[in-house]
Design an enzyme around this catalytic site. Structure first.
Site, short mmCIF file in Angstrom:
data_model
loop_
_atom_site.label_atom_id
_atom_site.label_comp_id
_atom_site.label_asym_id
_atom_site.label_seq_id
_atom_site.Cartn_x
_atom_site.Cartn_y
_atom_site.Cartn_z
N LYS A 1 5.86 -8.72 18.33
CA LYS A 1 5.68 -7.61 17.40
C LYS A 1 6.90 -6.71 17.50
O LYS A 1 7.21 -6.18 18.57
CB LYS A 1 4.42 -6.81 17.72
CG LYS A 1 3.14 -7.63 17.69
CD LYS A 1 1.95 -6.80 18.18
CE LYS A 1 0.70 -7.64 18.30
NZ LYS A 1 -0.46 -6.88 18.83
N THR B 1 10.19 -7.76 2.69
CA THR B 1 10.81 -6.43 2.65
C THR B 1 11.64 -6.30 1.37
O THR B 1 12.39 -7.21 1.03
CB THR B 1 11.71 -6.19 3.87
OG1 THR B 1 10.95 -6.39 5.05
CG2 THR B 1 12.28 -4.78 3.86
N ASN C 1 6.80 -10.30 -3.87
CA ASN C 1 5.35 -10.12 -3.77
C ASN C 1 4.73 -11.46 -3.38
O ASN C 1 4.97 -12.47 -4.05
CB ASN C 1 4.79 -9.63 -5.11
CG ASN C 1 3.39 -9.09 -5.01
OD1 ASN C 1 2.52 -9.72 -4.42
ND2 ASN C 1 3.16 -7.92 -5.58
N PHE C 2 3.94 -11.47 -2.32
CA PHE C 2 3.34 -12.71 -1.83
C PHE C 2 1.94 -12.97 -2.38
O PHE C 2 1.36 -14.01 -2.11
CB PHE C 2 3.30 -12.70 -0.30
CG PHE C 2 4.63 -13.02 0.33
CD1 PHE C 2 5.02 -14.33 0.51
CD2 PHE C 2 5.48 -12.01 0.71
CE1 PHE C 2 6.25 -14.64 1.06
CE2 PHE C 2 6.72 -12.31 1.27
CZ PHE C 2 7.11 -13.62 1.45
N HIS D 1 2.32 2.43 -7.26
CA HIS D 1 2.12 2.10 -5.84
C HIS D 1 1.73 3.35 -5.05
O HIS D 1 1.81 4.47 -5.56
CB HIS D 1 3.41 1.51 -5.25
CG HIS D 1 3.60 0.06 -5.58
ND1 HIS D 1 4.23 -0.34 -6.73
CD2 HIS D 1 3.25 -1.07 -4.92
CE1 HIS D 1 4.26 -1.67 -6.76
NE2 HIS D 1 3.67 -2.13 -5.68
N HIS D 2 1.36 3.12 -3.82
CA HIS D 2 1.00 4.20 -2.91
C HIS D 2 2.21 5.09 -2.61
O HIS D 2 3.37 4.68 -2.76
CB HIS D 2 0.44 3.63 -1.60
CG HIS D 2 1.32 2.58 -0.99
ND1 HIS D 2 2.37 2.87 -0.13
CD2 HIS D 2 1.34 1.23 -1.14
CE1 HIS D 2 2.97 1.76 0.23
NE2 HIS D 2 2.37 0.75 -0.37
N LYS E 1 5.35 4.08 -0.32
CA LYS E 1 6.33 3.07 -0.71
C LYS E 1 7.68 3.73 -0.90
O LYS E 1 7.81 4.70 -1.66
CB LYS E 1 5.91 2.34 -1.98
CG LYS E 1 6.83 1.18 -2.34
CD LYS E 1 6.22 0.30 -3.42
CE LYS E 1 7.15 -0.85 -3.76
NZ LYS E 1 7.44 -1.71 -2.58
N THR F 1 8.63 -6.10 -7.09
CA THR F 1 7.86 -6.89 -8.05
C THR F 1 8.24 -6.53 -9.48
O THR F 1 8.42 -7.41 -10.33
CB THR F 1 6.35 -6.68 -7.83
OG1 THR F 1 6.02 -7.06 -6.50
CG2 THR F 1 5.53 -7.49 -8.82
#
Length: 233
Positions: free
Chosen positions: A29, A72, A98-99, A131-132, A135, A142
């Site tokens: 991590k 990222t 974007n996944f 978005h939030h 971000k 995206t």
């Protein structure tokens, strides 16, 4: 599969949970306090770090022959450099703005719609993304991907942020608390409007897509994207 999490913020923690639910373990991590990157017990790396550290982290993983999945955004001026670096190391690298599996299907719908409507100049186009508030980049990666796909399939030359221009695609970027991600493509004329929209209800979809991509790339060499993972097109 043993995963290195390059970035251990909100997305990193969700990816950790999703990966463990799928039978994987987290071997490393990496956050802002990490000073040494030990990839010796790692099979694949998933990067959701910061734009300022992404390039360094990705190269470090490639130096240790570790395949890298990166979500990222905000560092893509260095993308070609990473591609060249990956090839020189005979490594494996996959970037996606974007996944989410749904968003990648949305990308395909966007391309088809752009090509169908390209010969009808009466339609004015804009892209809106929400978005939030945490971000950091605007517009989102995206939204940029959506705009670039439209440009490839239409007469538009570029995209602009919040500015109207007949030759360029206008992207409106909004930041609202606790919005995981919404993307809207609007085509408006005097007689009608066409709209396609993707709304993420939470971040689980992004995490799941990233883990699926990590599972897919584990035994491969080269530079890939989510179309390869999902066998689209």
């Amino acid at each position: 599969m043993r995963i290195a999490l390059l970035g251990y913020g909100k997305m990193g923690k969700i990816i950790e949970r999703v990966a463990e639910e799928r039978g994987h373990s987290i071997a490393l991590k990496v956050d802002s306090k990490t000073t040494t990157l030990d990839f010796s017990q790692t099979d694949v790396a998933i990067d959701f770090s910061l734009p300022t550290t992404a390039v360094k982290n990705i190269k470090a993983a490639l130096d240790h022959n570790i395949p890298v999945i990166s979500g990222t955004t905000g560092w893509l001026s260095h993308y070609d450099d990473i591609v060249t670096y990956c090839k020189s190391k005979k490594g494996a690298f996959l970037y996606a703005s974007n996944f989410s599996l749904g968003v990648n299907i949305f990308f395909e719908v966007n391309r088809v719609l752009a090509s169908l409507i390209a010969n009808y100049p009466d339609y004015e186009l804009n892209i809106e993304e929400i978005h939030h508030t945490q971000k950091l980049d605007a517009p989102s990666g995206t939204a940029i991907s959506l705009a670039e796909d439209i440009i490839k399939n239409s007469n538009y030359k570029n995209w602009t942020l919040d500015e109207a221009d007949s030759n360029n695609i206008k992207i409106k970027a909004k930041r609202i608390v606790d919005v995981p991600g919404t993307h809207i493509i609007n085509y408006n004329s005097d007689v009608d409007s066409i709209e396609i929209k993707h709304t993420a209800h939470n971040r689980e979809g992004f995490a799941l897509g990233a883990v699926i991509a990590a599972e897919w790339i584990a035994d491969k060499k080269g530079v890939f994207n989510m179309k390869d993972v999902l066998n689209i097109g």
